[in-house]
Design a protein around this motif. Structure first.
Motif, mmCIF file in Angstrom:
data_model
loop_
_atom_site.group_PDB
_atom_site.id
_atom_site.type_symbol
_atom_site.label_atom_id
_atom_site.label_comp_id
_atom_site.label_asym_id
_atom_site.label_seq_id
_atom_site.Cartn_x
_atom_site.Cartn_y
_atom_site.Cartn_z
ATOM 1 N N MET A 13 -11.407 -0.870 15.865
ATOM 2 C CA MET A 13 -10.468 -1.874 15.104
ATOM 3 C C MET A 13 -10.864 -2.077 13.655
ATOM 4 O O MET A 13 -9.825 -2.247 12.784
ATOM 5 N N VAL A 14 -12.036 -1.933 13.201
ATOM 6 C CA VAL A 14 -12.790 -2.139 11.929
ATOM 7 C C VAL A 14 -11.879 -0.914 11.343
ATOM 8 O O VAL A 14 -11.566 -1.020 10.234
ATOM 9 N N ASN A 15 -12.056 0.373 11.724
ATOM 10 C CA ASN A 15 -11.247 1.693 10.948
ATOM 11 C C ASN A 15 -10.111 1.299 10.795
ATOM 12 O O ASN A 15 -9.403 1.873 9.798
ATOM 13 N N LEU A 16 -9.066 0.793 11.979
ATOM 14 C CA LEU A 16 -7.805 0.574 12.035
ATOM 15 C C LEU A 16 -7.340 -0.524 10.856
ATOM 16 O O LEU A 16 -6.449 -0.204 10.111
ATOM 17 N N MET A 17 -7.992 -1.359 10.900
ATOM 18 C CA MET A 17 -7.784 -2.464 9.849
ATOM 19 C C MET A 17 -8.161 -1.891 8.397
ATOM 20 O O MET A 17 -7.567 -2.304 7.415
ATOM 21 N N ALA A 18 -9.164 -1.275 8.253
ATOM 22 C CA ALA A 18 -9.440 -0.582 6.859
ATOM 23 C C ALA A 18 -8.308 0.268 6.435
ATOM 24 O O ALA A 18 -7.982 0.407 5.341
ATOM 25 N N ALA A 19 -7.753 0.983 7.439
ATOM 26 C CA ALA A 19 -6.840 1.893 7.187
ATOM 27 C C ALA A 19 -5.569 1.294 6.610
ATOM 28 O O ALA A 19 -4.716 1.706 5.638
ATOM 29 N N LYS A 55 -1.226 8.724 14.427
ATOM 30 C CA LYS A 55 -0.176 9.945 14.315
ATOM 31 C C LYS A 55 1.324 9.317 14.332
ATOM 32 O O LYS A 55 1.623 8.585 14.896
ATOM 33 N N GLY A 56 1.957 9.766 13.178
ATOM 34 C CA GLY A 56 3.217 9.523 12.865
ATOM 35 C C GLY A 56 3.359 8.358 12.213
ATOM 36 O O GLY A 56 4.692 7.764 12.025
ATOM 37 N N THR A 57 2.485 7.672 11.624
ATOM 38 C CA THR A 57 2.453 6.535 10.858
ATOM 39 C C THR A 57 2.188 6.949 9.255
ATOM 40 O O THR A 57 2.024 8.135 9.098
ATOM 41 N N GLU A 58 2.214 5.746 8.486
ATOM 42 C CA GLU A 58 1.980 6.232 7.122
ATOM 43 C C GLU A 58 0.497 6.661 6.798
ATOM 44 O O GLU A 58 0.394 7.276 5.636
ATOM 45 N N GLU A 62 -10.963 11.464 18.003
ATOM 46 C CA GLU A 62 -9.608 11.736 18.674
ATOM 47 C C GLU A 62 -8.720 10.624 18.723
ATOM 48 O O GLU A 62 -7.547 10.532 18.463
ATOM 49 N N SER A 63 -9.369 9.471 18.890
ATOM 50 C CA SER A 63 -8.676 8.148 19.384
ATOM 51 C C SER A 63 -8.135 7.812 18.081
ATOM 52 O O SER A 63 -6.902 7.259 18.030
ATOM 53 N N LEU A 64 -8.748 7.849 16.831
ATOM 54 C CA LEU A 64 -8.086 7.252 15.657
ATOM 55 C C LEU A 64 -6.918 8.383 15.083
ATOM 56 O O LEU A 64 -6.062 7.708 14.638
ATOM 57 N N VAL A 65 -7.291 9.445 15.479
ATOM 58 C CA VAL A 65 -6.223 10.557 15.242
ATOM 59 C C VAL A 65 -4.863 10.325 15.839
ATOM 60 O O VAL A 65 -3.893 10.290 15.472
ATOM 61 N N ALA A 66 -5.176 9.881 17.199
ATOM 62 C CA ALA A 66 -4.096 9.681 18.110
ATOM 63 C C ALA A 66 -3.065 8.342 17.596
ATOM 64 O O ALA A 66 -2.034 8.331 17.823
ATOM 65 N N MET A 108 0.701 -1.099 0.057
ATOM 66 C CA MET A 108 0.059 0.186 0.086
ATOM 67 C C MET A 108 0.998 1.166 0.048
ATOM 68 O O MET A 108 1.897 1.392 0.843
ATOM 69 N N THR A 109 0.713 2.131 -0.742
ATOM 70 C CA THR A 109 1.338 3.633 -0.857
ATOM 71 C C THR A 109 0.937 4.395 0.444
ATOM 72 O O THR A 109 -0.129 4.392 0.677
ATOM 73 N N ALA A 110 1.964 4.895 0.940
ATOM 74 C CA ALA A 110 1.591 5.486 2.234
ATOM 75 C C ALA A 110 0.888 6.928 1.872
ATOM 76 O O ALA A 110 1.310 7.478 0.771
ATOM 77 N N LYS A 111 -0.127 6.958 2.409
ATOM 78 C CA LYS A 111 -0.830 8.254 2.163
ATOM 79 C C LYS A 111 -1.768 8.733 3.368
ATOM 80 O O LYS A 111 -2.053 7.687 4.105
ATOM 81 N N LYS A 112 -2.130 9.973 3.544
ATOM 82 C CA LYS A 112 -3.111 10.411 4.504
ATOM 83 C C LYS A 112 -4.437 9.811 4.393
ATOM 84 O O LYS A 112 -4.810 9.461 3.357
ATOM 85 N N LEU A 113 -4.851 9.603 5.720
ATOM 86 C CA LEU A 113 -6.277 9.060 5.889
ATOM 87 C C LEU A 113 -6.978 10.317 6.114
ATOM 88 O O LEU A 113 -6.938 10.913 7.048
ATOM 89 N N TYR A 114 -8.129 10.431 5.526
ATOM 90 C CA TYR A 114 -9.139 11.608 5.514
ATOM 91 C C TYR A 114 -10.249 11.246 6.495
ATOM 92 O O TYR A 114 -10.502 9.962 6.742
ATOM 93 N N ILE A 115 -10.707 12.109 7.387
ATOM 94 C CA ILE A 115 -11.835 11.817 8.176
ATOM 95 C C ILE A 115 -13.097 12.722 7.688
ATOM 96 O O ILE A 115 -12.814 13.903 7.288
#
Length: 477
Positions: free
Chosen positions: A215-221, A252-255, A245-249, A1-8
């Motif tokens: 966990m669903v959002n994290l795995m989808a990301a 943070k600092g990841t791809e 806030e939890s997902l943003v935290a 997967m190409t590293a790119k920003k996750l939009y919210i």
């Protein structure tokens, strides 16, 4: 997967309070936070559509169109998003194409930038007109696939549907997981396959009803999803979306860093805490909605449908039948061809399950809506129908095979004529078209002659020039 920003996309102004507090947040509670929300850098803010339109008029004495215009003015740098029920628009039946066209046009004119269009049966024919209008009038068109689990709803089904929706003209595709049935590893697999088969962004919408939403959002990301829905923490989790806030935290600092500032989100959240408390104090936000309920995975009943079932059983003085009704829901759903349980099919299947249990005989009583669903009035059912049940429901009536809206004559002019003594603008006509009784009462009060200031003695300590508040009875009680 190409590293790119996750939009919210943040749902604090729509689905968060719809899911937790029966859509009772007022415009006055939204506007103080808009300057900060507008500075966050969200992909969009979901703020309109769904149940907000009905609730504004029915319970809050607010004009939904005026709410939209006020939010557009207060959020000039952020895309505003709405939820649109395909041929049902924001109501509970199919409308003629001319009404769909007019509603989409006015929604965009009044401030909507992104329209998420879904159909309860995933029948693409029910999305066609709204998609066409959305593209014609210049909004971003996000088509949704209503996620569910059944013998006919596998990954290949959803991939085929997504490919068809992309060809139809969608700008983005949303996985609409209204009951939090999409589990983390399934989310990873589905998003991976969608990214391999369609070339437009994938947007994920889930809830936290079963406690798996984060966990669903994290795995989808991890699988490359482009956008996810979250809600600011004061109205997050439970039957609402996972917390922003939890997902943003976490990222943070990841791809997949969202690029959002936690300190700004914290300031925005602080403004909604007293709003959430006010809703709780008013009894519209029940702390029960924050609990993890894995029964959703067993019965596939979304949170809003659960509360509706409980209300129906209370009215019938049959709360002891609750678990019998829950067990009946999947059986009715199977008989009806496995429709996803989302408005309006969730209400139809749930009500029929209640009737089956309370009458003591399955399908002794069949609701008008159940008959319509089995006859094809809502579109093509996803799986095979129990033909014995259908025969019992509709007799020898022919099943509708065409797009249901093809059978509906143009009706906008009829609504204009019916509302001519009430409506002052096209938006009023559309409000009446969707909710005739509710809108008639609302518009009559909105445009009622006001007493001259001199004729009404002001209360001590009040500003005599201030507009007088209209009190609307809460019909939900």
């Amino acid at each position: 997967m190409t590293a790119k920003k996750l939009y919210i996309t943040d749902t604090i102004l729509r689905d968060a309070h719809q899911s937790q507090a029966a859509t009772r947040m007022r415009l006055e509670d939204m506007l103080p936070a808009c300057e900060i929300l507008d500075s966050v850098g969200y992909w969009s803010l979901e703020c309109w559509g769904g149940a907000t339109f009905d609730a504004c008029m029915r319970f809050l004495n607010e004009d939904p169109w005026e709410r939209l215009r006020a939010l557009k003015k207060a959020l000039p740098h952020t895309k505003l998003q709405m939820l649109f029920r395909g041929q049902n628009i924001l109501g509970y039946k199919h409308y003629a194409d001319d009404v769909v066209d007019a509603f989409v046009k006015k929604s965009i004119e009044n401030g909507i930038d992104v329209i998420r269009i879904f159909d309860a049966l995933n029948d693409p024919r029910n999305l066609q007109r709204a998609v066409h209008a959305c593209k014609e009038y210049g909004a971003l068109c996000e088509t949704a696939i209503s996620y569910t689990i059944s013998p006919v709803h596998d990954e290949d089904y959803f991939v085929r549907l997504a490919v068809e929706l992309e060809k139809m003209g969608a700008d983005t595709i949303c996985i609409k997981d209204m009951a939090n049935l999409l589990l983390p590893y399934s989310a990873y697999s589905l998003v991976t396959k969608l990214k391999q088969n369609v070339g437009i962004p994938i947007h994920l919408h889930t809830h936290n009803t079963t406690g798996t939403g984060d966990m669903v959002n994290l795995m989808a990301a991890q699988a490359g999803v482009d956008i996810v829905d979250t809600a600011l923490s004061p109205l997050a989790n439970g039957t609402s979306q996972p917390a922003t806030e939890s997902l943003v935290a976490t990222l943070k600092g990841t791809e997949r860093d969202t690029g959002l500032d936690l300190s700004v989100l914290s300031k925005a959240a602080a403004l909604f805490r007293p709003v959430a408390q006010k809703l709780q104090d008013a009894g519209t936000l029940n702390p029960k909605v924050l609990r993890v309920d894995t029964n959703t995975l067993l019965y596939q009943v979304p949170g809003g449908m659960l509360s509706n079932l409980i209300s129906q059983l209370k009215q019938a003085n049959a709360e002891d039948k609750y678990y019998e009704v829950l067990a009946e829901v999947p059986r009715v759903r199977q008989d009806f061809g496995y429709p996803p349980l989302v408005t309006p099919t969730s209400q139809i299947v749930g009500t029929q399950a209640v009737l089956n249990i309370l009458s003591g005989e399955r399908y002794k009583m069949i609701s008008k809506e159940s008959k319509g669903l089995l006859r094809g009035e809502y579109g093509r059912l996803p799986g095979p129908v129990n033909e014995e049940v259908r025969k019992k429901a509709i007799g020898d009536d022919e099943v509708i095979e065409c797009r249901p809206a093809d059978l509906i004559d143009p009706e906008l002019e009829k609504y204009r004529e019916e509302s001519k003594d009430l409506a002052r603008c096209e938006e009023d006509v559309l409000s009446y078209a969707l909710f005739p009784q509710v809108a008639a009462k609302f518009l009559a009060e909105k445009y009622a002659p006001k007493e001259p200031a001199a004729a009404a003695a002001p209360k001590a300590g009040t500003d005599p020039s201030a507009p007088r508040e209209l009190i609307v009875e809460d019909l939900s009680v």
